[in-house]
Each structure stands twice: as C-alpha cells, then as structure tokens.
Design a protein around this motif. Structure first.
Motif, PDB file in Angstrom:
ATOM      1  N   GLN A  69       1.857  -9.442  -1.360  1.00  0.00           N
ATOM      2  CA  GLN A  69       1.228  -9.282  -0.039  1.00  0.00           C
ATOM      3  C   GLN A  69       2.275  -9.204   1.061  1.00  0.00           C
ATOM      4  O   GLN A  69       2.194  -8.360   1.966  1.00  0.00           O
ATOM      5  CB  GLN A  69       0.283 -10.450   0.229  1.00  0.00           C
ATOM      6  N   LYS A  70       3.295 -10.061   0.981  1.00  0.00           N
ATOM      7  CA  LYS A  70       4.346 -10.081   2.003  1.00  0.00           C
ATOM      8  C   LYS A  70       5.133  -8.779   2.002  1.00  0.00           C
ATOM      9  O   LYS A  70       5.417  -8.203   3.069  1.00  0.00           O
ATOM     10  CB  LYS A  70       5.286 -11.262   1.745  1.00  0.00           C
ATOM     11  N   VAL A  71       5.485  -8.279   0.799  1.00  0.00           N
ATOM     12  CA  VAL A  71       6.251  -7.033   0.703  1.00  0.00           C
ATOM     13  C   VAL A  71       5.438  -5.858   1.222  1.00  0.00           C
ATOM     14  O   VAL A  71       5.926  -5.033   2.008  1.00  0.00           O
ATOM     15  CB  VAL A  71       6.704  -6.771  -0.752  1.00  0.00           C
ATOM     16  N   LEU A  72       4.171  -5.781   0.789  1.00  0.00           N
ATOM     17  CA  LEU A  72       3.310  -4.673   1.215  1.00  0.00           C
ATOM     18  C   LEU A  72       3.100  -4.692   2.730  1.00  0.00           C
ATOM     19  O   LEU A  72       3.138  -3.646   3.378  1.00  0.00           O
ATOM     20  CB  LEU A  72       1.957  -4.735   0.502  1.00  0.00           C
ATOM     21  N   LEU A  75       2.920 -14.738  -7.180  1.00  0.00           N
ATOM     22  CA  LEU A  75       3.174 -13.296  -7.262  1.00  0.00           C
ATOM     23  C   LEU A  75       2.331 -12.551  -6.235  1.00  0.00           C
ATOM     24  O   LEU A  75       2.835 -11.666  -5.529  1.00  0.00           O
ATOM     25  CB  LEU A  75       2.853 -12.785  -8.668  1.00  0.00           C
ATOM     26  N   LEU A  76       1.039 -12.884  -6.138  1.00  0.00           N
ATOM     27  CA  LEU A  76       0.159 -12.226  -5.180  1.00  0.00           C
ATOM     28  C   LEU A  76       0.647 -12.430  -3.745  1.00  0.00           C
ATOM     29  O   LEU A  76       0.617 -11.514  -2.919  1.00  0.00           O
ATOM     30  CB  LEU A  76      -1.268 -12.750  -5.320  1.00  0.00           C
ATOM     31  N   LYS A 108      -8.309  -8.988  -1.970  1.00  0.00           N
ATOM     32  CA  LYS A 108      -9.548  -9.260  -2.712  1.00  0.00           C
ATOM     33  C   LYS A 108      -9.270 -10.169  -3.902  1.00  0.00           C
ATOM     34  O   LYS A 108     -10.044 -11.091  -4.199  1.00  0.00           O
ATOM     35  CB  LYS A 108     -10.169  -7.951  -3.201  1.00  0.00           C
ATOM     36  N   VAL A 109      -8.148  -9.899  -4.604  1.00  0.00           N
ATOM     37  CA  VAL A 109      -7.773 -10.728  -5.756  1.00  0.00           C
ATOM     38  C   VAL A 109      -7.482 -12.160  -5.299  1.00  0.00           C
ATOM     39  O   VAL A 109      -7.897 -13.140  -5.953  1.00  0.00           O
ATOM     40  CB  VAL A 109      -6.544 -10.143  -6.487  1.00  0.00           C
ATOM     41  N   GLN A 110      -6.774 -12.289  -4.164  1.00  0.00           N
ATOM     42  CA  GLN A 110      -6.477 -13.628  -3.630  1.00  0.00           C
ATOM     43  C   GLN A 110      -7.772 -14.381  -3.298  1.00  0.00           C
ATOM     44  O   GLN A 110      -7.882 -15.591  -3.552  1.00  0.00           O
ATOM     45  CB  GLN A 110      -5.593 -13.510  -2.386  1.00  0.00           C
ATOM     46  N   PHE A 111      -8.730 -13.673  -2.739  1.00  0.00           N
ATOM     47  CA  PHE A 111     -10.030 -14.290  -2.423  1.00  0.00           C
ATOM     48  C   PHE A 111     -10.739 -14.727  -3.701  1.00  0.00           C
ATOM     49  O   PHE A 111     -11.316 -15.819  -3.764  1.00  0.00           O
ATOM     50  CB  PHE A 111     -10.900 -13.291  -1.644  1.00  0.00           C
ATOM     51  N   SER A 112     -10.679 -13.886  -4.732  1.00  0.00           N
ATOM     52  CA  SER A 112     -11.301 -14.228  -6.015  1.00  0.00           C
ATOM     53  C   SER A 112     -10.684 -15.481  -6.617  1.00  0.00           C
ATOM     54  O   SER A 112     -11.393 -16.334  -7.183  1.00  0.00           O
ATOM     55  CB  SER A 112     -11.161 -13.053  -6.991  1.00  0.00           C
ATOM     56  N   MET A 113      -9.342 -15.582  -6.488  1.00  0.00           N
ATOM     57  CA  MET A 113      -8.649 -16.770  -7.003  1.00  0.00           C
ATOM     58  C   MET A 113      -9.092 -18.019  -6.246  1.00  0.00           C
ATOM     59  O   MET A 113      -9.344 -19.070  -6.847  1.00  0.00           O
ATOM     60  CB  MET A 113      -7.138 -16.584  -6.846  1.00  0.00           C
ATOM     61  N   LYS A 114      -9.206 -17.878  -4.940  1.00  0.00           N
ATOM     62  CA  LYS A 114      -9.577 -19.026  -4.098  1.00  0.00           C
ATOM     63  C   LYS A 114     -10.998 -19.486  -4.372  1.00  0.00           C
ATOM     64  O   LYS A 114     -11.286 -20.692  -4.402  1.00  0.00           O
ATOM     65  CB  LYS A 114      -9.412 -18.639  -2.622  1.00  0.00           C
TER      66      LYS A 114
END
Length: 465
Positions: free
Chosen positions: A202-205, A197-198, A416-422
């Motif tokens: 990200q792609k749409v935004l 989803l993220l 930032k959320v993607q970084f947190s997940m990683k």
C-alpha cells in the motif's frame, strides 16, 4: 500477435540527410539481405558473426543502388530478439526508397508503427512498461523527461512492480491452498506477515500514485498563464522568457486577442508559457472572445503570473486598492495554484514607489520585461514550484496515464484485502480481491495483456522503432 515474417522500415527520419538507416527484422532478414549485398571483401553475410559491420554495395542484378555499411545482429542478441540487419546508406530520399522497394519485392513487408519494439516485447527483450519508455525517450524534449524515460527503460519501475507482484502471488498461492483444505481449518499463510506485506505494498503504490502529479507535468510541460490588464507588458514578458519576438508587441491596448503559447526548458523542466488577452470590459466581439479564453487558460494553468504596470500602480491610490482586490480574488478562486504578482516597468519606479507598493502587497516581484530586469530571478522562482526532490534522488516517478490508472485499481484491491483481514471476511472472497490486484499489477509490465491493449500502445510509436 507473434509474427513470423520479415519486416523493413526506415529507422531514421524521412527526407534527405547525410546518411539514413534502414532496419530489417525477422527470420529471413540475413538471407534476404545477402541476396542483394556484395561485400568488398567477397564474404557472404550469412557466414559472418553477430555484431559486425561490413562495407559493400546494395545491388539489384547488375545495377548498383548504393555503397553501404551493413550491421548484423543475430537472434537472440538483437533489439527485437530476431535476426536484424541495419543498412546505413547515403541519405538521398531516392536511394532510401530504391533500397526499401527492392527488399519489399523480395520477401520483406513494411513494418507497422512500433512493430520492432512490439517484437522486442513479444520476444521477452523488454517488458511493456520498458517498451512504453522507449516512446517516451524518443519524445523527451527536456532533461527531466529524458531522465525519467531512461530510468524506466532500464527497468527501475517495472522491477519494483515485479517484486511486489511476486511476493503477493506467493501469499495468494498459500491462501488458495487453504481453500483446498477448508474443511480441515488450517492456515498456510502467516497472517501477521501478510498484514505487513499488504501495508508495504500500500505504501509503495501510494507513493507511485502520488508521484504522477510531478511526473505528468514534467512529461507534458508546466502551463504558466501570464494574465493582466491590456498593455501592461504580457507579450513583452513572453518574448523575454523565450528570447525571441514570439508575440506581437504594441502600445495599442488589446493587441493580443487570442492566447499565444510556447515552451522553454528551465533547469531541465519544460514550462509552457501562455500569453493571454488583456482582461478588461470591451464591446469588441473578437477581443471579448479572447478574454473569455483567458479565463479558460487560467483554469488550465498550473502557475499564474499576474502582471501589473508599475507606474500606473503608484499613479493613484484607487488603482493600488483595485490591484490588491484583484490579486486576492484571483488567489481565492485558485487556492491550490502558485500565484505570482509581477510589477512590470520597475526601472521606472523610485525607491519610494517600491516602498509604497510593498506596504500594500506582499511577495511581489519587480521586473522590467522590456529590459530583461528580474527575468532570471523569475525563472528560478518558477522552478521552485516544481518538486524535483524525487527526480534528484532518482526515485521512481510515474508519467504514464495507463500505469497511473492500473496503480489506482491495484491499490483499491489491496485496501479491500486489508479490510477483509480486519473484519475476518472469508478467505475465498479475499482471494478474489488479491487476484484482481495481481491482474492490475500485471497489466503494467505486460504479464497480463491482450491484443487491443498492445495495439493501442504501439500505434503511438513511430514507424521504424
């Protein structure tokens, strides 16, 4: 900001015309109009169905102000979501003011700028991005900006944002639930699905953000600077583009001492042409100021047209070498901008002259601004610089700076959320970033708003809309 009073304003442009439309909206709109409307059929407005039109007279006591048509739109099936009356009267400025003043004395208040559309937003008839599209539609002056505004007003853009926000909100709820059971170390949100989803958000935004480069120039017009030495035909070329004598043309070098601007539509896209002062060494203070402004306009332009006098170009090898150097210098200074080299007075050049020029310069356009030769081809070349593929495919294009800034902030939070997940950062910190992303997405459609924001947006509307 919800108002319970009844407002009135002229919905058509002020001044005399064949007809004028006066709009009234609010809980007492029908009752107030009924007091001063005498139907030719003798029927009372309050007893009539919504979306009906009635012929009659606006009267103040025994005095008849005008014969009018009154349209009724009942709550909630109206533009504002309130009871609305629209009075079509004769277009005399005197009649318009007499009718408006009559209703102001009898329970109405003058509407502020954009207040009808503000009430439509507050009453849930449209979201904030659709309301802003109404203003864009009114101000659209070419086919492209009109198409974008219509698409946004129909909800194409806001629907995309609402879907993304809804999906993100669902995962945010699951992560918040995890925090409530943090001691039990359970996961309600599927991390694999959340990553997908993220990535999709990200792609749409990013696509919407990238579209702003096209949308902004479509909305505001593409500035095109016509530059060159004095007396090479810059003003003549501007007049040829506009099909009118917009700029003063003279054989005297240095006639244009300031920039002259005008806009035309080519293929539905607005182009703003800027005729600049001729570039040369001068001791004339006024001309020097104009030349300084020329370089400023080159910086601001999206496209640069370098115009050269053809006969002068082939009159000596030094002139040709200098032109090559000037062209390369301008191109190196503005590497991201399309730069066209135009050889003017081409009707005075022989085949050998053209061959000589082509040996030293590539991709030149031979034109005669005075005779209109090559001008149509030049218009097509300019249109090719605009990426209209997204427009042709009815893709969403961002034109609003407020939307653009909100999308940038939302994308930053998503990353930032993607970084947190990683990095396996704690869910409570990740939840904060998700909330921020939701906030910025909500700003676009008006799910998150405040009085100051609404005041700034609707202050730019015309009164009566």
């Amino acid at each position: 900001m919800i108002q319970n009073d009844t407002i009135i304003a002229l919905a058509t442009p002020s001044g005399a015309g064949a007809i004028a439309v006066i709009r009234i909206s609010g809980p007492e709109a029908i009752a107030i109009a009924s007091e001063h409307f005498e139907s030719v059929s003798g029927k009372k407005l309050g007893n009539q169905k919504s979306h009906t039109i009635h012929l009659g007279y606006i009267k103040e006591g025994a005095n008849t102000l005008d014969q009018v048509l009154v349209s009724i739109f009942k709550d909630p099936h109206s533009y504002t979501g309130e009871d609305v009356i629209e009075i079509s009267c004769h277009g005399s400025s005197y009649i318009q003011q007499q009718i408006i003043q009559l209703f102001l004395r009898n329970g109405c208040r003058t509407a502020t700028a954009g207040e009808f559309t503000l009430r439509a937003f507050l009453n849930g008839k449209m979201d904030l991005s659709q309301a802003e599209a109404v203003a864009d539609l009114i101000s659209s002056d070419n086919a492209a900006s009109h198409q974008i505004a219509v698409q946004q007003m129909r909800g194409g853009f806001s629907n995309e944002i609402k879907v993304l926000r809804s999906e993100l909100l669902n995962f945010a709820s699951l992560i918040e639930l995890e925090l409530d059971f943090s001691e039990e170390d359970v996961e309600f949100a599927d991390r694999t699905q959340f990553k997908e989803l993220l990535k999709r958000i990200q792609k749409v935004l990013q696509g919407l953000i990238d579209s702003f480069a096209v949308g902004n120039v479509i909305k505001n017009g593409i500035p095109v600077a016509i530059v060159g030495e004095p007396n090479v035909g810059k003003s003549t070329l501007l007049n040829a583009f506009l099909n009118e004598e917009r700029a003063l043309v003279s054989d005297i070098a240095g006639t244009t001492r300031d920039t002259i601007e005008d806009e035309i539509s080519i293929g539905g896209i607005g182009f703003r042409f800027i005729d600049t002062a001729g570039i040369r060494e001068t001791e004339d203070i006024v001309e020097g100021m104009g030349i300084k402004r020329t370089f400023e306009k080159i910086e601001q332009a999206q496209v640069i047209l370098l115009l050269v006098d053809g006969p002068q170009l082939v009159s000596g090898s030094q002139k040709l070498r200098n032109t090559v150097l000037d062209f390369e210098k301008l191109k190196n200074k503005n590497p991201q901008k399309p730069l066209l080299l135009l050889i003017n007075k081409a009707d005075m050049l022989s085949k050998d002259d053209r061959l000589q020029i082509n040996q030293h310069l590539e991709n030149v356009h031979f034109i005669s601004a005075k005779r209109g030769i090559g001008v149509d081809e030049l218009r097509h070349s300019l249109l090719n610089f605009v990426n209209t593929g997204a427009l042709r495919n009815n893709e969403t294009i961002i034109t609003n700076t407020r939307h653009y800034n909100s999308l940038l902030k939302a994308l930053e939070e998503i990353e930032k959320v993607q970084f947190s997940m990683k990095e396996n950062i704690s869910s409570d910190l990740m939840a904060i970033d998700i909330k921020e992303a939701l906030y910025h997405l909500g700003e676009i459609t008006g799910q998150v708003t405040n009085d100051e924001l609404l005041g700034n947006i609707f202050a730019n509307f015309c009164i009566g809309k």
